[in-house]
Design an enzyme around this catalytic site. Sequence first.
Site, PDB file in Angstrom:
ATOM      1  N   HIS A 130      -7.210   4.091  54.458  1.00 14.22           N
ATOM      2  CA  HIS A 130      -6.247   5.191  53.964  1.00 14.22           C
ATOM      3  C   HIS A 130      -4.619   4.929  53.812  1.00 14.22           C
ATOM      4  O   HIS A 130      -4.035   5.034  53.499  1.00 14.22           O
ATOM      5  CB  HIS A 130      -5.649   6.396  55.138  1.00 14.22           C
ATOM      6  CG  HIS A 130      -7.400   7.011  55.398  1.00 14.22           C
ATOM      7  ND1 HIS A 130      -7.818   7.414  54.057  1.00 14.22           N
ATOM      8  CD2 HIS A 130      -7.713   6.951  56.536  1.00 14.22           C
ATOM      9  CE1 HIS A 130      -9.197   8.249  54.940  1.00 14.22           C
ATOM     10  NE2 HIS A 130      -9.089   8.133  56.251  1.00 14.22           N
TER      11      HIS A 130
ATOM     12  N   LYS B  54      -4.324  13.037   9.580  1.00 12.81           N
ATOM     13  CA  LYS B  54      -4.891  13.677   8.836  1.00 12.81           C
ATOM     14  C   LYS B  54      -5.415  14.654   8.377  1.00 12.81           C
ATOM     15  O   LYS B  54      -5.765  15.919   8.319  1.00 12.81           O
ATOM     16  CB  LYS B  54      -3.133  14.145   8.415  1.00 12.81           C
ATOM     17  CG  LYS B  54      -3.035  15.321   7.742  1.00 12.81           C
ATOM     18  CD  LYS B  54      -1.016  15.500   7.359  1.00 12.81           C
ATOM     19  CE  LYS B  54      -1.014  16.616   6.790  1.00 12.81           C
ATOM     20  NZ  LYS B  54      -0.165  16.728   6.553  1.00 12.81           N
TER      21      LYS B  54
ATOM     22  N   ARG C 173      11.182   7.233  63.824  1.00 14.19           N
ATOM     23  CA  ARG C 173      10.440   6.007  64.029  1.00 14.19           C
ATOM     24  C   ARG C 173      10.695   6.013  65.691  1.00 14.19           C
ATOM     25  O   ARG C 173       9.298   4.847  66.531  1.00 14.19           O
ATOM     26  CB  ARG C 173      12.250   5.468  63.687  1.00 14.19           C
ATOM     27  CG  ARG C 173      12.224   3.928  64.230  1.00 14.19           C
ATOM     28  CD  ARG C 173      12.551   3.179  62.962  1.00 14.19           C
ATOM     29  NE  ARG C 173      12.707   4.024  61.811  1.00 14.19           N
ATOM     30  CZ  ARG C 173      12.319   3.787  60.505  1.00 14.19           C
ATOM     31  NH1 ARG C 173      11.434   2.309  61.042  1.00 14.19           N
ATOM     32  NH2 ARG C 173      11.965   4.028  59.137  1.00 14.19           N
TER      33      ARG C 173
ATOM     34  N   THR D 250       0.927  -1.339  -0.165  1.00 14.23           N
ATOM     35  CA  THR D 250       0.023   0.531  -0.108  1.00 14.23           C
ATOM     36  C   THR D 250       0.624   1.660  -0.052  1.00 14.23           C
ATOM     37  O   THR D 250       0.271   2.577  -0.060  1.00 14.23           O
ATOM     38  CB  THR D 250      -1.012   0.321   1.125  1.00 14.23           C
ATOM     39  OG1 THR D 250       0.208  -0.110   2.672  1.00 14.23           O
ATOM     40  CG2 THR D 250      -1.908  -1.182   1.372  1.00 14.23           C
TER      41      THR D 250
ATOM     42  N   ARG E 122     -16.327   9.414  40.401  1.00 15.47           N
ATOM     43  CA  ARG E 122     -17.557  10.208  40.726  1.00 15.47           C
ATOM     44  C   ARG E 122     -16.837  11.243  40.483  1.00 15.47           C
ATOM     45  O   ARG E 122     -16.406  12.546  39.801  1.00 15.47           O
ATOM     46  CB  ARG E 122     -18.011  10.237  41.385  1.00 15.47           C
ATOM     47  CG  ARG E 122     -19.614   9.727  41.656  1.00 15.47           C
ATOM     48  CD  ARG E 122     -19.767   8.976  43.251  1.00 15.47           C
ATOM     49  NE  ARG E 122     -20.962  10.591  42.821  1.00 15.47           N
ATOM     50  CZ  ARG E 122     -21.494  11.011  43.891  1.00 15.47           C
ATOM     51  NH1 ARG E 122     -21.041  10.015  44.848  1.00 15.47           N
ATOM     52  NH2 ARG E 122     -21.676  12.180  44.369  1.00 15.47           N
TER      53      ARG E 122
END
Length: 528
Positions: free
Chosen positions: A291, A147, A452, A78, A222
């Site tokens: 968390h 394009k 720590r 092609t 959401r």
Amino acid sequence: MTQSGTQSSTQTGARRRALISVSDKTGVVEFARQLEARGWEILSTGGTYQSIMQAGIAARQVSDVTGFPEMLDGRVKTLHPAVHGGILAVREPGHLGQLEGHGIGTIDLVCVNLYPFRETVARGAPDADVIENIDIGGPAMIRSAAKNHAGVLVLVDPADYSVALQDEVSDAERRRLAAKAYRHTSEYDAAITAYLTGASDELPTALPETLTLNLTRAAQVRYGENPHQPGAIYRLGSATGPVIDAQVVAGKPMSFNNYADADAAWALCQELAAQEAALPEHAAVCVAVKHANPCGVAVAADVRVAWERARDADTLSVFGGVVAVSQPVTLEAAQATRGTFLEVLIAPEVTPEAAAWFAEKKPDLRVLVAAPAQGVSVLDVRPLTGGFAVQERDARPWDDLCPEVVTKREPTEQEWLDLRFAWATVKHARSNAVVLAKDGVTVGLGAGAVSRIWAAERAVANAGDKAQGSVLASEAFFPFDDVVRLAASVGVTAILQPGGAKRDPEVIAACNELGISMVFTGSRHFKH
């Protein structure tokens, strides 16, 4: 509006032309049939041409248009002005006149998807086969059509075939298809680049000079962490993810934070489940996360007991948390969650009776069924202002370590089991982190502290009387002996930490003085 039926060939009254050449032949025969019924002339190549002709649909081979046969075992078919001129010509007198002067007709629709490069890589094909599946003509036609999308429809997805069958296609729709086409070729190029640099598009194994992350939206939410932040969930390449691809068997849609916490819970749950050889008497793991930090973790003979032990480890923090379990959830296990508000429960299986109970009794709880993670990306990507910090994921397993007992006293068999359990847990907690564990249950956790000793104090306070006879794990070394002395004061009997601090001799001496066993792993696990 731009009409898909607008005459755009160089000769008055000429038929509209569609060039169809696809590797994924889903729906292509019926699509070609519909185009033929609407008066389109169809050009095609190779296997697509054969499929169309065998279905009794009239088509011309591209070689008939270019005047050249396919060459080089199909590598060239092609790449010719008769093809690209027909695609790229602006539909105005100047360009159309040039086409007419060369006897070239316009091509008004390009339907192309690319050689199965990623599929060839995935099945472990030899390098020569992989290279042969790098498409050249296909991307060139797609990019040309995209394009010139004002005059040419470009289709790379069978889901969009119906668009070309409309009487009119809007400018906005043409632009959408063009953007999708460029995304298609971009993802393809990223996969090839990754392969040639020794990785895959989903699993980069190095930190190259240029890093391309191929992300596709997998789920809408959401909002992000907070209602004022837009958010979405994206997939890396064609990779699968246990939470991204989990089946929601009950409850509301997942939120942004649900995804993050569920992923963290599942990762720790799977790591602990992989230690079953070291914990043969335990069949089930339960991890509660709040968390992104573990707040209650337990192993037990079955899911119900594991859940109850994890819940009781910190009943305050588990409220509103996310829970992952390593074994199927039965009706009995489901009913054991009564009285505790949870956001998400994720498991490898949920029985129909349990799912029905959750749907009736806990309609707000998201209940997910997930598979073990496979082929997890080795990259950990974190945002910075103006860029990203990228590192290899911390995936070092226990079996990759060389634990060294550095004290006079050796851990007991049960202490070794609990040290391994605590090590896996603290590895998944935010730094600074300290975990106390006893008999396969976390009894105290301190995470995300800037000191720590503060992390240790939080873990000790969280444990209370349950600290007596527990073990302690820290994800990083001790700069001083203060954590050792605090641990001894509440009855901790064994400690695991990476080692490597300047004051290690003082820390070891304190353990020997206080009768505590200490193990160095030689590997720290910061998690910020």
